[in-house]
Structure formats: C-alpha cells, structure tokens
Design an enzyme around this catalytic site. Structure first.
Site, PDB file in Angstrom:
ATOM      1  N   LYS A 109      -9.000  13.766   4.042  1.00  0.00           N
ATOM      2  CA  LYS A 109      -8.107  12.603   4.066  1.00  0.00           C
ATOM      3  C   LYS A 109      -7.258  12.733   5.308  1.00  0.00           C
ATOM      4  CE  LYS A 109      -6.720  13.938  -0.066  1.00  0.00           C
ATOM      5  NZ  LYS A 109      -6.816  12.625  -0.719  1.00  0.00           N
ATOM      6  N   ARG A 110      -6.513  11.684   5.680  1.00  0.00           N
ATOM      7  CA  ARG A 110      -5.635  11.838   6.824  1.00  0.00           C
ATOM      8  C   ARG A 110      -4.659  12.993   6.596  1.00  0.00           C
ATOM      9  NH1 ARG A 110      -5.765   7.957  11.102  1.00  0.00           N
ATOM     10  NH2 ARG A 110      -3.930   9.051  11.827  1.00  0.00           N
ATOM     11  N   HIS A 163       0.802  -1.236   0.000  1.00  0.00           N
ATOM     12  CA  HIS A 163       0.000   0.000   0.000  1.00  0.00           C
ATOM     13  C   HIS A 163       0.824   1.270   0.000  1.00  0.00           C
ATOM     14  CE1 HIS A 163      -4.127  -1.489   0.595  1.00  0.00           C
ATOM     15  NE2 HIS A 163      -3.530  -2.527   1.157  1.00  0.00           N
ATOM     16  N   LYS A 177     -14.451   8.351  -4.617  1.00  0.00           N
ATOM     17  CA  LYS A 177     -15.761   8.694  -4.043  1.00  0.00           C
ATOM     18  C   LYS A 177     -16.278   9.980  -4.657  1.00  0.00           C
ATOM     19  CE  LYS A 177     -14.051   6.769   0.303  1.00  0.00           C
ATOM     20  NZ  LYS A 177     -13.334   7.166   1.540  1.00  0.00           N
ATOM     21  N   THR A 216      -8.520   6.514  -2.428  1.00  0.00           N
ATOM     22  CA  THR A 216      -9.884   6.060  -2.715  1.00  0.00           C
ATOM     23  C   THR A 216     -10.870   7.205  -2.521  1.00  0.00           C
ATOM     24  OG1 THR A 216      -9.977   5.240  -0.451  1.00  0.00           O
ATOM     25  CG2 THR A 216      -9.566   3.613  -2.186  1.00  0.00           C
ATOM     26  N   LYS A 272       0.418  14.421   1.536  1.00  0.00           N
ATOM     27  CA  LYS A 272      -0.883  14.744   0.951  1.00  0.00           C
ATOM     28  C   LYS A 272      -1.037  16.265   0.720  1.00  0.00           C
ATOM     29  CE  LYS A 272      -3.240  10.699   2.991  1.00  0.00           C
ATOM     30  NZ  LYS A 272      -4.024  10.039   1.948  1.00  0.00           N
TER      31      LYS A 272
HETATM   32  C1  LIG Z   1     -12.083   7.140   1.850  1.00  0.00           C
HETATM   33  C2  LIG Z   1     -11.606   7.528   3.195  1.00  0.00           C
HETATM   34  C3  LIG Z   1     -10.254   7.750   3.411  1.00  0.00           C
HETATM   35  C4  LIG Z   1      -9.220   7.662   2.309  1.00  0.00           C
HETATM   36  O1  LIG Z   1      -9.117   8.926   1.703  1.00  0.00           O
HETATM   37  P1  LIG Z   1      -7.903   9.275   0.706  1.00  0.00           P
HETATM   38  O2  LIG Z   1      -8.297  10.602   0.152  1.00  0.00           O
HETATM   39  O3  LIG Z   1      -7.876   8.216  -0.332  1.00  0.00           O
HETATM   40  O4  LIG Z   1      -6.687   9.337   1.533  1.00  0.00           O
HETATM   41  C5  LIG Z   1      -9.832   8.113   4.673  1.00  0.00           C
HETATM   42  N1  LIG Z   1     -10.705   8.261   5.680  1.00  0.00           N
HETATM   43  C6  LIG Z   1     -12.026   8.075   5.510  1.00  0.00           C
HETATM   44  C7  LIG Z   1     -12.951   8.265   6.661  1.00  0.00           C
HETATM   45  C8  LIG Z   1     -12.522   7.693   4.264  1.00  0.00           C
HETATM   46  O5  LIG Z   1     -13.834   7.495   4.116  1.00  0.00           O
END
Ligand SMILES: *Cc1c(COP(=O)(O)O)cnc(C)c1O
Length: 766
Positions: A505-506, A325, A617, A613, A511
């Site tokens: 995101k985190r 990952h 979304k 991911t 990022k």
């Molecule tokens: C989808 C999701 C992530 C992943 O987000 P990225 O933008 O791909 O880092 C992290 N936290 C939550 C709560 C999510 O639903």
C-alpha cells in the site's frame, strides 16, 4: 474472417507488417486495437443512447495494464492467445507493457474498478479525468533510499484511446486560455453490451486550435502561455492523502471540471431539453474534493445561459453527489481565497454567492462556512450543494456522521449514505489467480465472475480434503511464480516454503509500515535470543511508494531496506526469515502479490483507513487478514467470521480514549525487548548512511506532542501476539479452512456490488 487474419490486417494497416514481424510494442498496439474494434458498435450505441448517465469525475484513474483485462472482458483473450501462439508468440510478452499509472493508490484504483464494474453490470457511468503525460513516478532504491524517475507511459502508445479533438473545449483562467482536448477510452465490461467511456482531457496551447484567439496575444505571452498550457497535464501530483495547495494543482482541477462541464452543457443544449431537467439526464459523482470546483463551474455556466443564481443552485443540488475518502486534516482540501480570486475570479464569485446562501440557511453558524479565515473549504462546499454524501465503508460513514461532519449530518441527515468500496473480481481473481479461478470454476461453474456472491457455494468445501489440497496447490503455485518474479526484479530469492507475509500500500505513517518493521526487528531479536521459538520461516514482503516530499515515509523505507540487508545477510536467519521491499509497487505487481500471500497486513490505526481496497483483493484470493478493526477490515471480519482472520489492536473508541493522555514510553518500560528494538534505531546497530533517518523515526516515536501519533507502541503487544498466533497456525488444516472461508465470503467486496449500491442509493439510473 478468422482472428489470425484480422490481427494480420490490423498489423498491416498500422505498421505494414505481418504480426510475425512485429515487436512487442507493435503487437500490443495491434491486439489492443482488435479489442477496441470488437466493441466499436456497442460503444457507439452506448455513447449515443439517450438514457440518464452519471459522470464519475476523478483526478485519478489508476487503470494499470489494460490489454489482458480488455481482451478478457471482450471474450477474446483465449482466442488471441491461440492466434498468437500459432505465430510462435507467447501472450505473456505483454507483461513487458508498463502500467498506466494515472493515479496514486487506492482512490485512483477504486475509480478504475468502478468503471469496469459499471460497464459489466450495465450501468451508464462515464469517467472524466486528466490525461497526464507522466503518471506516478517509477520507484527504484539507491542505498535503500527511494529514487524517483519519470513514468513515460505513452512510450508504449495509447492504443485504447481515440482523440476526439473536434470536441475540444477552451478553459479560461484569468491569465491564460488553454485548450482541453479529449481522449476517449472504451470501458469494456465483462460479457456486456454496455461500453462506457473514460474521457481524459489533455491540455494544449490554444494556438494549436484557434489562431485568432492566439493572435491577440503578444509574443512573450504566447511563449509563456504555450509552456504553461502543456504544464497543466504534464504530471500527476504524487501525493496520496495529502494536500499541496499549489497553483498548478488548482489549474489541473479547474481545467478538468471546466472542460467536463462545458462539454456536457454543449451536448445537453443540442438535445434541446430545459436546463431545469438536467438531473433527469445527467448527474455527476465527485471522487473526493479534487473535482468539487465542478459545482461552482456548472452554476457559472448556467448563469451565462441566463439562469438566476437561485435557479442554477437548485439544479446543481440535484446534479452532484460527493464521495469522501478521508478524515485526515492534511488531506482535506482548502484553497486560499486570494488564489482562487486571482486565477479563477468568475468561479470565486459563484463560491461567494454560495457562501451567502449558506450563511442565511445556517443562521450564520460559522462551523458550516465554506469560506473561513481566507480559505475555501472544499468539503463544506461539496456537502452544502450535493444531493448525497457518502463514506466508503460502514465505520467510515459512521465517523463522518458522528464526528467529522457531525454538524452537517444534523442539518441534512438524509444526505449521508454509506457505500462500501469494492474491487473488480475480473482483474483481482479471474485474471490474476488463474490457478484458483480454474479450481473454483471446476467446482461451481464460472457464474462467480459476474456474480461474486456465488462464491458462497464453495463455503461448504471449506473442510473438504480434496478441495483444500487443491487450494493449497494453487497458493504454492502462485508463490513460486512470485518468488521467481521477485528474484528476477529484486535479486532476492525467497524460498517458497516460507510464509509470505505481505504489506503493500502507499507508505503512510497511519498505515503503520513502521509497526510492521519494528515487529520484524522484535522477532529477529527474539529468535536470536531464543525467547521466540517454534517460529515458522517467514518472508516479510513490502511494497510501497512514498510521496517524494514526505520525509518520514522516506525514512521508513530506508529503515525497512536496512532491516532487509541485516536479516538477509545473517546466516543464522537463512532458514527462518527474509525481508524484501519490492521496488515500484504498482497495479501489475499487486496482481502477482495478492494471490501469493499467506497473510494480509492491514494494520492502520483504527479510525484512519476510510475503507482500504487492498484488504479486499487479498480476501478474495483467500488470504486471512492480520488487521485492526479499521475501514473495511471490520466488514471483512464480519463477512468471513472473526475466527477466520487475525484481528488485533485498539478500536476507534479505545484510540480516542487513549489519545487523551498518551505516553508511548510506558510501553517500552513494560517490554524490555521492545525497548531494545526502539533503541536500536539510535545505538549504532542500524546504519542509515549518516542520513539521520533513523534518529528522525526515533524522535517521531518518543518526542513532542505528536509522539507516536499513530500508536505503533500502544498496539505493539497485541500485534505481535496476533502475528505469532498466525505464524503458529499457518499451514495447518485449520489454516486452509480459514482461507477458503475468506474466498467464499468475499462476494460483498465485488465492485459490482458497490456500483449497484451507488445506483440504488444515489444515482437511480435505468
Ligand atoms: C489496491 C491498490 C492500492 C490500495 O491499497 P490499500 O491497501 O487499500 O491502501 C494502492 N495501490 C495499488 C497499486 C493498488 O492496486
């Protein structure tokens, strides 16, 4: 029996009440049990079926709130809604039920989407993980700084789980024995007869199970062992993409895989098949290196059954597959050899045997070594033994092959495959975006819920006036809902005519939330000076948790909250700009955010985000990506057409080239306004409450050999350019056409497709 009677029966059984008398928690438990009962026959059938299965072993399953998704997938949601309504209850009361946050971020959420998709496409995939008593911390802000509180998710009960304590296992460490008790959840697919299982292990003292074993221990040992046992599954490690080489984490990982392997072998032996045929009945997918100790553990157990090491290795090589990952050094797990030898000596001995076998095979080329410099390199162990190794997006798999694991790729070219990540369209479109789902279904029917590729049929409406109008109305509706929610939870009112520019995101330096923050300061200053004009009012919305020990990430949170105070309290900005950092970003918050976004910020430095991911979304919900050519953004732009997204910044190749000789100050000299913005970190115009946070950020950008390591300044000009172009095109006819193209072309990013890819390329089930 009608549903109303059924629900009342369950309420009577659980609480001795009618549902009219139940409080929210009780109602939640009643309706959840209804879903479980409804699938119980199918669950039994799937559990007891003899077909070959795959176990998805993962230290994290970020499942979020299950009640709506499970009722929906079981085909009960509408009926339950009606039944509750007839009792004067709004089904939205379940919004109060907190998320099960048994994961940190993308990796854990991926595991949850995969289980849901596998059940839906009828692939027998079971999850194996840990039942943390406390999930990921709850986040609030104190003076703009992150504050962490325990997440007591079990206070709502755990109605989807059944405890199968008769299947408990004993996990042995050198200094203690621990009881592993399984809690099983049915994984309910959409319109499917296959009900898979998510098995989460809870650690308990053996006392509660085996008195004889326990009686051998002395009084003090007992007390220590008691606490230490509970400790193992007490809390999720809150680190995303970082390794913390602590003993407790090692215990968690070994506890998880030892319980899973013993459980599997015990059942396998009952069936009476020869050990040599294991992989014809059961295989395992290792979600990152966290569960990789499963490999030596299975070999250890097979040796105890009388097999030779060589025989056991042959079996293991057919049984395990490994998903990588990340390529970030700080996240690649390495365990100190002495630590492994001290706590799990029998497993360590197997690792040494693996090392001997590997060294012979690679003719003592140290680049492959599992054990090197007194450290056990878990990725090397995983790659050596696994049948297949996969990256999670095309560009990521290419980086694995050509760079990170190049040596391994040369040795085993056929091992490496790509499976691009995905997200479940049930949770991430059908359920979270009711408005748009209805419009799509009106147009093309509801086949897209199970076959997301069908969304392509709306592509021909991308220029259809009426459909564009209804798309626009859906977005406006979702923005209204989000604006109300944010007002209620954060106390900030965002006008719905503003552009919703969202980065969730985190919090991680790679990022580049910092680059976004700097761009906001830049636009703010540009507007004040009148050098940026024709700017459409924008709300910059952030959501992110930082690992509690990640200093720089916490500084960036403080910075964004400080910018929010500055901008939101400036009357000149009232009609131009708002900045909001929503608190406690989690799956449920994400569901509200992704359907209300006008732009999706996916701005990691190229080469760093394995897939992402979140980006998917947003795309499914029709939001153009403002992003770099990183991770799955590359494939998003490919599918939707680059012209339907705002792609900017350095490519992986350009990043590598620039990094050979990087001087961040050059970019400040080229752009006086950017220089001013960066200086504002230290010239007193931004107040960090004397914490030194902003000075730390300033230094991270400009000083030392890791100065601006993630190239925020190098990418800044092209980022601002793309951001202002996006702003300029927002709301136009062209903009909504872009949005529709994104939804229409998002079929590839269904996790149903990912699961089918895994099955075709790796698992070969049914
Ligand atoms: C989808 C999701 C992530 C992943 O987000 P990225 O933008 O791909 O880092 C992290 N936290 C939550 C709560 C999510 O639903």
């Amino acid at each position: 029996m009608n549903l109303n009677d059924k629900i009342n029966d369950i309420a009577a059984m659980l609480y001795g009440k009618s549902i009219k008398e139940c409080d929210t928690k009780e109602l939640y438990n009643v309706c959840s049990k209804l879903a479980v009962m409804n699938v119980s026959k199918d669950w039994d059938a799937t559990r007891n079926s003899e077909m070959k299965k795959c176990g998805y072993i993962s230290a994290e399953f970020l499942i979020g709130r299950l009640i709506y998704a499970n009722l929906y997938n079981a085909g009960l949601l509408e009926d339950v809604k009606k039944a509750l309504k007839s009792n004067g209850i709004d089904i939205n009361v379940f919004e109060e039920v907190e998320d099960a946050a048994l994961g940190n971020g993308g990796l854990g959420r991926l595991a949850a989407c995969f289980l849901e998709s596998a059940a839906t496409v009828e692939v027998p995939l079971d999850g194996y993980g840990l039942r943390y008593h406390f999930g990921l911390f709850k986040q609030s802000f104190l003076n703009g700084f992150q504050n962490e509180e325990a997440d007591d998710w079990l206070k709502w009960g755990d109605p989807f789980s059944v405890c199968r304590d008769s299947e408990s296992q004993i996990v042995e460490f050198a200094d203690m024995k621990v009881l592993a008790v399984p809690y099983d959840m049915p994984v309910i697919g959409y319109d499917s007869k296959v009900v898979n299982t998510l098995r989460l292990w809870e650690a308990r003292p053996v006392e509660s199970f085996d008195f004889k074993l326990f009686d051998d221990m002395k009084g003090v040992e007992k007390a220590i062992s008691n606490n230490k046992a509970y400790e193992i599954t007490n809390v999720l490690y809150p680190n995303d993409n970082t390794l913390e080489g602590k003993i407790l984490r090692l215990r968690q990982e070994y506890f998880m895989v030892s319980a899973t392997m013993q459980d599997f072998l015990a059942k396998y032996k009952k069936k009476g098949y020869p050990f040599s045929e294991i992989s014809e009945h059961q295989i395992f997918q290792l979600n990152d290196t966290h569960p990789v100790l499963a490999i030596p553990e299975l070999i250890r157990l097979l040796i105890l059954e009388g097999l030779s090491f060589e025989e056991a290795l042959v079996i293991a090589r057919k049984t395990f597959n490994f998903t990588n990952h990340t390529i970030m050094g700080e996240a690649l797990e390495r365990w100190n050899s002495d630590l492994l030898y001290k706590y799990i000596p029998e497993v360590y001995k197997v690792i040494v045997m693996l090392e001997e076998s590997l060294r012979k095979e690679v003719k003592f080329d140290a680049k492959y070594y599992i054990i090197n410099n007194q450290e056990v390199h878990m990725a090397n162990l995983a790659i050596y033994v696994s049948s297949r190794v996969n990256g999670v997006a095309k560009i990521h798999t290419d980086i694995l092959k050509n760079d990170t694991f190049k040596k391994w790729y040369m040795l085993y070219p056929d091992k490496f495959v790509n499976v691009t990540n995905g997200v479940t369209p049930r949770r991430w479109l059908a359920l979270n975006n009711e408005a748009l789902s209805k419009e799509i279904t009106k147009l093309i029917g509801n086949g897209w819920v199970k076959h997301l590729d069908k969304l392509d049929e709306i592509d021909s409406y991308a220029n259809n006036k009426a459909f564009k109008e209804s798309f626009k109305k859906c977005r406006a509706k979702n923005k209204e809902l989000l604006s109300d929610y944010i007002y209620k939870h954060e106390g900030i009112r965002i006008p719905t005519n503003f552009i919703f520019d969202i980065q969730i995101k985190r919090l991680h330096e790679y990022k580049r939330q910092l680059m976004n923050a700097l761009s906001i300061l830049y636009i703010y200053a540009g507007l004040k000076k009148g050098v940026i004009t024709n700017f459409k009012p924008t709300a910059f919305i952030f959501g992110a948790k930082s690992a509690p020990g990640y200093y720089m990430a916490k500084c960036i949170i403080k910075l964004i909250n400080t910018i929010a105070d500055l901008v939101n309290n400036d009357p000149e900005m009232d009609k131009l700009m708002k900045v909001v950092f929503v608190s406690n970003y989690n799956v449920s918050y994400a569901e509200r955010l992704v359907c209300a976004a006008d732009f999706s910020e996916q701005i990691s430095m190229a080469g760093m985000e394995a897939s992402g991911t979140g980006n998917m979304k947003f795309m499914i919900n029709g939001t153009p990506t403002l992003g770099t050519l990183d991770g799955a953004n590359v494939e998003i732009a490919q599918e939707a057409g680059r012209e339907n997204n705002y792609i900017f910044g350095l490519t992986v190749g350009e990043v590598n080239e620039l990094k050979k000789n990087y001087n961040p100050r050059k970019y400040l000299e080229m752009d006086p306004l950017l220089n001013e913005v960066v200086e504002s970190l230290v010239d007193g115009s931004l107040d960090d409450n004397g914490s030194g946070a902003f000075k730390a950020i300033y230094h991270s950008l400009l000083d030392g050999d890791r100065a601006d390591y993630y190239l925020c300044l190098a990418d800044f000009a092209s980022y601002i350019e793309a951001k202002l172009l996006a702003n300029n095109e927002y709301g136009t006819d062209k903009y909504y056409t872009m949005c529709i193209h994104n939804t229409a072309k998002s079929g590839k990013f269904s996790s149903d497709r990912s699961i089918n890819d895994y099955n075709e390329r790796i698992w070969h089930l049914k």
